[in-house]
Design a protein around this motif. Structure first.
Motif, PDB file in Angstrom:
ATOM      1  N   SER A 101      46.734  44.488  47.654  1.00  0.00           N
ATOM      2  CA  SER A 101      46.176  45.157  46.472  1.00  0.00           C
ATOM      3  C   SER A 101      45.552  44.141  45.529  1.00  0.00           C
ATOM      4  O   SER A 101      44.446  44.336  45.006  1.00  0.00           O
ATOM      5  CB  SER A 101      47.277  45.933  45.734  1.00  0.00           C
ATOM      6  OG  SER A 101      47.747  47.020  46.491  1.00  0.00           O
ATOM      7  N   TYR A 102      46.265  43.054  45.310  1.00  0.00           N
ATOM      8  CA  TYR A 102      45.750  42.015  44.427  1.00  0.00           C
ATOM      9  C   TYR A 102      44.448  41.435  44.966  1.00  0.00           C
ATOM     10  O   TYR A 102      43.480  41.229  44.211  1.00  0.00           O
ATOM     11  CB  TYR A 102      46.805  40.921  44.260  1.00  0.00           C
ATOM     12  CG  TYR A 102      46.372  39.776  43.383  1.00  0.00           C
ATOM     13  CD1 TYR A 102      46.461  39.872  41.995  1.00  0.00           C
ATOM     14  CD2 TYR A 102      45.876  38.599  43.926  1.00  0.00           C
ATOM     15  CE1 TYR A 102      46.059  38.826  41.188  1.00  0.00           C
ATOM     16  CE2 TYR A 102      45.482  37.545  43.124  1.00  0.00           C
ATOM     17  CZ  TYR A 102      45.575  37.663  41.753  1.00  0.00           C
ATOM     18  OH  TYR A 102      45.167  36.629  40.949  1.00  0.00           O
ATOM     19  N   ALA A 103      44.391  41.192  46.276  1.00  0.00           N
ATOM     20  CA  ALA A 103      43.177  40.621  46.872  1.00  0.00           C
ATOM     21  C   ALA A 103      41.982  41.539  46.664  1.00  0.00           C
ATOM     22  O   ALA A 103      40.887  41.083  46.302  1.00  0.00           O
ATOM     23  CB  ALA A 103      43.396  40.366  48.363  1.00  0.00           C
ATOM     24  N   VAL A 104      42.177  42.839  46.893  1.00  0.00           N
ATOM     25  CA  VAL A 104      41.067  43.781  46.727  1.00  0.00           C
ATOM     26  C   VAL A 104      40.600  43.813  45.283  1.00  0.00           C
ATOM     27  O   VAL A 104      39.394  43.775  44.991  1.00  0.00           O
ATOM     28  CB  VAL A 104      41.477  45.192  47.192  1.00  0.00           C
ATOM     29  CG1 VAL A 104      40.369  46.197  46.886  1.00  0.00           C
ATOM     30  CG2 VAL A 104      41.776  45.199  48.687  1.00  0.00           C
ATOM     31  N   LEU A 105      41.527  43.882  44.355  1.00  0.00           N
ATOM     32  CA  LEU A 105      41.152  43.955  42.946  1.00  0.00           C
ATOM     33  C   LEU A 105      40.498  42.658  42.478  1.00  0.00           C
ATOM     34  O   LEU A 105      39.600  42.677  41.632  1.00  0.00           O
ATOM     35  CB  LEU A 105      42.375  44.294  42.100  1.00  0.00           C
ATOM     36  CG  LEU A 105      42.888  45.722  42.308  1.00  0.00           C
ATOM     37  CD1 LEU A 105      44.276  45.907  41.696  1.00  0.00           C
ATOM     38  CD2 LEU A 105      41.916  46.740  41.716  1.00  0.00           C
ATOM     39  N   ARG A 106      40.911  41.525  43.027  1.00  0.00           N
ATOM     40  CA  ARG A 106      40.233  40.272  42.709  1.00  0.00           C
ATOM     41  C   ARG A 106      38.795  40.291  43.236  1.00  0.00           C
ATOM     42  O   ARG A 106      37.875  39.857  42.555  1.00  0.00           O
ATOM     43  CB  ARG A 106      40.986  39.085  43.333  1.00  0.00           C
ATOM     44  CG  ARG A 106      42.228  38.656  42.588  1.00  0.00           C
ATOM     45  CD  ARG A 106      41.935  38.145  41.203  1.00  0.00           C
ATOM     46  NE  ARG A 106      40.896  37.121  41.216  1.00  0.00           N
ATOM     47  CZ  ARG A 106      40.113  36.825  40.176  1.00  0.00           C
ATOM     48  NH1 ARG A 106      40.223  37.483  39.047  1.00  0.00           N
ATOM     49  NH2 ARG A 106      39.199  35.881  40.272  1.00  0.00           N
ATOM     50  N   MET A 107      38.603  40.794  44.460  1.00  0.00           N
ATOM     51  CA  MET A 107      37.243  40.876  44.999  1.00  0.00           C
ATOM     52  C   MET A 107      36.404  41.857  44.202  1.00  0.00           C
ATOM     53  O   MET A 107      35.209  41.621  43.982  1.00  0.00           O
ATOM     54  CB  MET A 107      37.287  41.239  46.481  1.00  0.00           C
ATOM     55  CG  MET A 107      37.698  40.067  47.368  1.00  0.00           C
ATOM     56  SD  MET A 107      37.518  40.359  49.145  1.00  0.00           S
ATOM     57  CE  MET A 107      38.931  41.405  49.434  1.00  0.00           C
ATOM     58  N   HIS A 108      36.998  42.954  43.756  1.00  0.00           N
ATOM     59  CA  HIS A 108      36.270  43.882  42.888  1.00  0.00           C
ATOM     60  C   HIS A 108      35.813  43.169  41.624  1.00  0.00           C
ATOM     61  O   HIS A 108      34.685  43.380  41.142  1.00  0.00           O
ATOM     62  CB  HIS A 108      37.152  45.064  42.521  1.00  0.00           C
ATOM     63  CG  HIS A 108      37.349  46.049  43.628  1.00  0.00           C
ATOM     64  ND1 HIS A 108      38.140  47.172  43.484  1.00  0.00           N
ATOM     65  CD2 HIS A 108      36.880  46.089  44.898  1.00  0.00           C
ATOM     66  CE1 HIS A 108      38.132  47.853  44.618  1.00  0.00           C
ATOM     67  NE2 HIS A 108      37.376  47.212  45.490  1.00  0.00           N
TER      68      HIS A 108
END
Length: 207
Positions: A101-108
């Motif tokens: 989840s953190y990785a996706v939100l960082r990429m967002h």
């Protein structure tokens, strides 16, 4: 977002986390299901987006004295808006949804205009950590993941309204050159976090 801090004597909630001080945060099942749904949706984004490349691996097992390596901003390296490397602690495998989840939100966050003021960059990082917390709590309480107190602290800090101060105090590397700027601008939030941790989270005379 959470159900609230209560005295340890409360018996109403179906799920709970307990701080070293003995204070408790309680969760109802419907809230945990929302956390699960959010993390599942983000994980689907990560797996199914054809533009995203990510590397998921497990490092060594950590004890609580090695919390630095378990914090999401140190366990996940977002390389670009479509590439990330995740090195999760080997004894926290059930928490994979939290790190993803953190990785996706960082990429967002990177997909948005990357050249932003420090306040905006910091706001995006708080949102990414918020997503990590949802995934962590769901992993712990819905899926039987192992306890790891340094990550439980993130959930307690969010409930207490001092998450921003924790992120700054723990040297979030995703902030880069904005870390010191944000620390100077938000010194009161760091002080509030430290006071809360000493007075409410840790036992008397705690670390």
């Amino acid at each position: 977002m959470l159900a609230g801090l209560v005295g340890a004597e409360s018996l109403d909630a179906q799920y709970r986390l307990t701080a070293p001080s003995g204070s408790v945060v309680e969760f109802q099942a419907d809230l945990l299901l929302r956390f699960r749904d959010r993390s599942d949706s983000l994980m689907t984004d990560l797996v199914e987006d054809p533009l995203v490349l990510y590397y998921r691996s497990f490092g060594r097992e950590l004890d609580e004295s090695e919390a630095r390596d378990a914090w999401p901003w140190n366990a996940v390296e977002v390389v670009t808006d479509s590439s990330a490397a995740l090195v999760m602690p080997g004894n926290l495998r059930e928490a994979g949804r939290a790190y993803e989840s953190y990785a996706v939100l960082r990429m967002h966050a990177v997909r948005q205009d990357p050249d932003v003021a420090c306040d905006e960059l910091f706001s995006r990082e708080v949102e990414a950590v918020d997503g990590f917390i949802d995934g962590w709590v769901a992993a712990r309480l819905l899926f039987g993941g192992p306890a790891y107190e340094p990550l439980d602290e993130l959930a307690f800090a969010r409930e207490a309204g001092v998450l921003a101060g924790l992120i700054l105090d723990r040297s979030d590397r995703q902030l880069g050159g904005c870390l010191q700027v944000s620390r100077e601008r938000r010194a009161e939030e760091i002080a509030a976090y430290r006071a809360w941790r000493t007075e409410r989270y840790l036992p008397p005379g705690g670390r």
